[in-house]
Design a protein around this motif. Structure first.
Motif, mmCIF file in Angstrom:
data_model
loop_
_atom_site.group_PDB
_atom_site.id
_atom_site.type_symbol
_atom_site.label_atom_id
_atom_site.label_comp_id
_atom_site.label_asym_id
_atom_site.label_seq_id
_atom_site.Cartn_x
_atom_site.Cartn_y
_atom_site.Cartn_z
ATOM 1 N N ARG A 92 44.827 43.210 11.622
ATOM 2 C CA ARG A 92 45.611 43.781 12.581
ATOM 3 C C ARG A 92 44.616 43.088 13.817
ATOM 4 N N THR A 93 44.208 42.205 15.305
ATOM 5 C CA THR A 93 43.420 41.403 15.218
ATOM 6 C C THR A 93 44.059 42.321 17.631
ATOM 7 N N ALA A 94 43.578 42.588 17.741
ATOM 8 C CA ALA A 94 43.696 42.494 19.202
ATOM 9 C C ALA A 94 42.192 42.510 20.116
ATOM 10 N N PHE A 95 42.345 42.353 21.824
ATOM 11 C CA PHE A 95 41.700 42.594 21.956
ATOM 12 C C PHE A 95 41.339 43.411 22.705
ATOM 13 N N HIS A 96 39.685 43.603 22.410
ATOM 14 C CA HIS A 96 38.268 44.780 23.162
ATOM 15 C C HIS A 96 38.622 45.068 23.866
ATOM 16 N N ARG A 97 37.553 43.509 24.393
ATOM 17 C CA ARG A 97 37.513 43.088 25.607
ATOM 18 C C ARG A 97 37.672 42.163 26.223
ATOM 19 N N LEU A 98 37.819 42.073 27.463
ATOM 20 C CA LEU A 98 38.647 40.625 28.096
ATOM 21 C C LEU A 98 37.718 40.306 28.969
ATOM 22 N N PRO A 99 37.772 39.052 28.658
ATOM 23 C CA PRO A 99 37.022 38.429 30.112
ATOM 24 C C PRO A 99 37.264 38.048 31.666
ATOM 25 N N GLU A 100 36.124 37.948 32.276
ATOM 26 C CA GLU A 100 36.330 37.682 34.011
ATOM 27 C C GLU A 100 37.303 35.841 34.184
ATOM 28 N N VAL A 101 36.792 35.199 33.351
ATOM 29 C CA VAL A 101 37.342 33.881 32.863
ATOM 30 C C VAL A 101 37.413 33.995 31.646
ATOM 31 N N LEU A 102 39.227 33.249 31.000
ATOM 32 C CA LEU A 102 39.869 33.656 29.786
ATOM 33 C C LEU A 102 40.493 31.892 29.667
ATOM 34 N N THR A 103 39.704 31.700 28.791
ATOM 35 C CA THR A 103 39.517 30.185 28.291
ATOM 36 C C THR A 103 40.380 29.960 27.068
ATOM 37 N N LEU A 104 41.713 29.012 26.829
ATOM 38 C CA LEU A 104 42.451 28.585 25.992
ATOM 39 C C LEU A 104 42.537 27.889 25.635
ATOM 40 N N HIS A 105 42.211 27.687 24.522
ATOM 41 C CA HIS A 105 41.835 26.158 23.381
ATOM 42 C C HIS A 105 43.446 26.063 22.655
ATOM 43 N N LEU A 106 44.048 25.059 23.221
ATOM 44 C CA LEU A 106 45.535 24.640 22.192
ATOM 45 C C LEU A 106 45.052 23.414 21.316
ATOM 46 N N SER A 107 45.203 23.749 20.210
ATOM 47 C CA SER A 107 44.376 23.017 19.085
ATOM 48 C C SER A 107 45.456 22.650 18.588
#
Length: 476
Positions: A241-256
């Motif tokens: 399992r993978t989960a977010f441990h610490r989320l940033p102030e700015v979340l940037t998503l790259h749609l490959s």
């Protein structure tokens, strides 16, 4: 003959970037970064503690963000190479004018900013507060054995841009794409260290059994040399399992969107249904990633999007930016701009601006070396998310008179703004300059290099097949 004057609308234009060759990969990134209030706040805090001016890209980007957010009533264009040359000088290399990928440049910019943060952190003692890089996040991976129930210690991995593989199908919602990214992965035959250790304790040779016995209750601390002696034929089904441990102030998503096959690479045009707001969850890896009670919800709002149109090898990048007309307010320190977080719905009461608010662009790439000594440091603004927002006198828009004290917005504890007698104040401003219209109701700009159009949120969200990079600001 009576000459009719064309009235100018506040917010119709924003500062564009020139493109004499193939610079859209850089222009779209700079416009997107300029739309992020947490980034400007971070850059201001970092530069304020960098007395030696070592964070060269941070200084240059701060100036570029200021200039791209200068209130304008007519078209204005800058060159992205004023910042790119700073990046070239840092790495003693050159960025060619051939076709480039916007995601690659974004990664380079963010990693350089993070490196400057780390360097500054190492040079200061613990008493000097170095701001956390607003793009820094962490994921945590854990493995659970279905046979013995052993849960491995979390493997924490950092990220500044999160890449999501777009599937080869007609369409998918962004929320579903994120769910797939963090869905459990099942492996039928895996060498669980706990199962292998207990197999030795029950069936192994006496010498090896005595060596591994102290690690019976803590298989993760087993030394590598002993782990290599455990039997490899002992396997068990596990879930990863993978989960977010610490989320940033700015979340940037790259749609490959790259597809690689026997005939080369092609572009995936799957329609990704982007949401304006998304909810994600942080977990504490020390208590595992399966407990719902230990999850913490984090909400984000879309602030910018880079869309790509064309093929895998050739195309054009454009940026969609949320308007932020109330970003700039004067401070006690010589009128320098400072960002103050604004609540949802702040677009309803934009602050006016004046020609004196224009940013001097002559020192970009040299700042702070050629600027005069700064005035005594002003009181640092506080950026709470659940308390009152700090406010100060807003800068008037070009061609308008400064607002009267009665028209300055104030904020309550809920984060909503209230302006006494808005109608009367607006009438007074328009009377002072009849050539300036009230702000547009459009909340976004579509920017293609030096060309700017106003657009709505609906126009942004319908760019499903071209959505490439998404920039979200943390709001909760």
């Amino acid at each position: 003959m009576l000459m009719l004057r064309r009235r100018r609308k506040v917010g119709r234009y924003t500062v564009g970037l020139s493109n004499p060759a193939n610079d859209c990969f850089a222009n779209s990134n700079l416009q997107s970064l300029a739309a992020l209030p947490p980034l400007y706040s971070y850059l201001g805090e970092l530069c304020s503690v960098d007395e030696e001016g070592m964070s060269r890209l941070s200084y240059a980007l701060k100036r570029m963000v200021e200039r791209l957010n200068e209130p304008v009533l007519t078209p204005k264009t800058l060159s992205p190479w004023e910042l790119l040359r700073v990046l070239e000088s840092i790495y003693n290399s050159h960025i060619s004018r051939s076709q480039h990928d916007a995601h690659e440049l974004l990664h380079l910019i963010l990693e350089t900013l993070e490196t400057e943060n780390d360097r500054l952190r190492k040079r200061h003692d613990e008493q000097t507060a170095i701001p956390r890089f607003c793009f820094s996040g962490q994921t945590a991976d854990t493995i659970t054995c279905s046979r013995c129930g052993y849960v491995s210690p979390a493997n924490v991995s950092p990220f500044v841009v999160l890449s999501l593989m777009v599937p080869q199908r007609r369409s998918i919602a962004l929320s579903e794409l994120l769910d797939q990214q963090f869905a459990p992965e099942y492996i039928p035959e895996y060498g669980c260290v706990s199962c292998r250790l207990h197999h030795v304790l029950q069936n192994g040779q006496d010498s090896l059994r005595e060596q591994v016995l102290p690690y019976k209750d803590d298989p993760a601390s087993l030394p590598d040399e002993l782990d290599r002696q455990l039997p490899k034929h002992v396997t068990a089904p596990i879930s990863k399992r993978t989960a977010f441990h610490r989320l940033p102030e700015v979340l940037t998503l790259h749609l490959s969107r790259s597809i690689y096959g026997g005939f080369g690479a092609s572009r995936n045009s799957c329609k990704v249904q982007v949401q304006e707001t998304i909810d994600l969850y942080e977990v504490d890896p020390s208590v595992g990633t399966n407990s719902v009670l230990d999850r913490r919800r984090v909400s984000y709002r879309l602030m910018a999007m880079i869309r790509h149109k064309g093929t895998h090898h050739h195309g054009h990048y454009e940026c969609f930016r949320r308007k932020s007309l109330d970003w700039w307010t004067t401070t006690l320190g010589g009128g320098r701009p400072a960002y103050i977080p604004m609540p949802t719905g702040y677009m309803s009461a934009p602050a006016p601006a004046s020609p004196a608010a224009s940013i001097d662009s002559s020192t970009l790439g040299e700042y702070p070396y050629t600027t005069p000594p700064p005035p005594p440091p002003p009181q640092k603004p506080v950026y709470p998310r659940s308390q009152s927002y700090q406010t100060s006198s807003p800068l008037p828009y070009p061609g308008r008179s400064s607002p009267s004290p009665a028209s300055v917005s104030t904020s309550d504890v809920t984060g909503t703004t209230s302006t006494p007698d808005d109608t009367a104040a607006a009438a007074m401003r328009n009377k002072a300059n009849p050539d300036v219209l009230p702000p547009s109701q459009y909340q976004w700009w579509k920017i293609s290099d030096d060309r700017v159009w106003e657009c709505s949120l609906k126009d942004v969200l319908k760019e499903e097949s071209g959505a490439y990079l998404l920039f979200y600001e943390r709001i909760l």
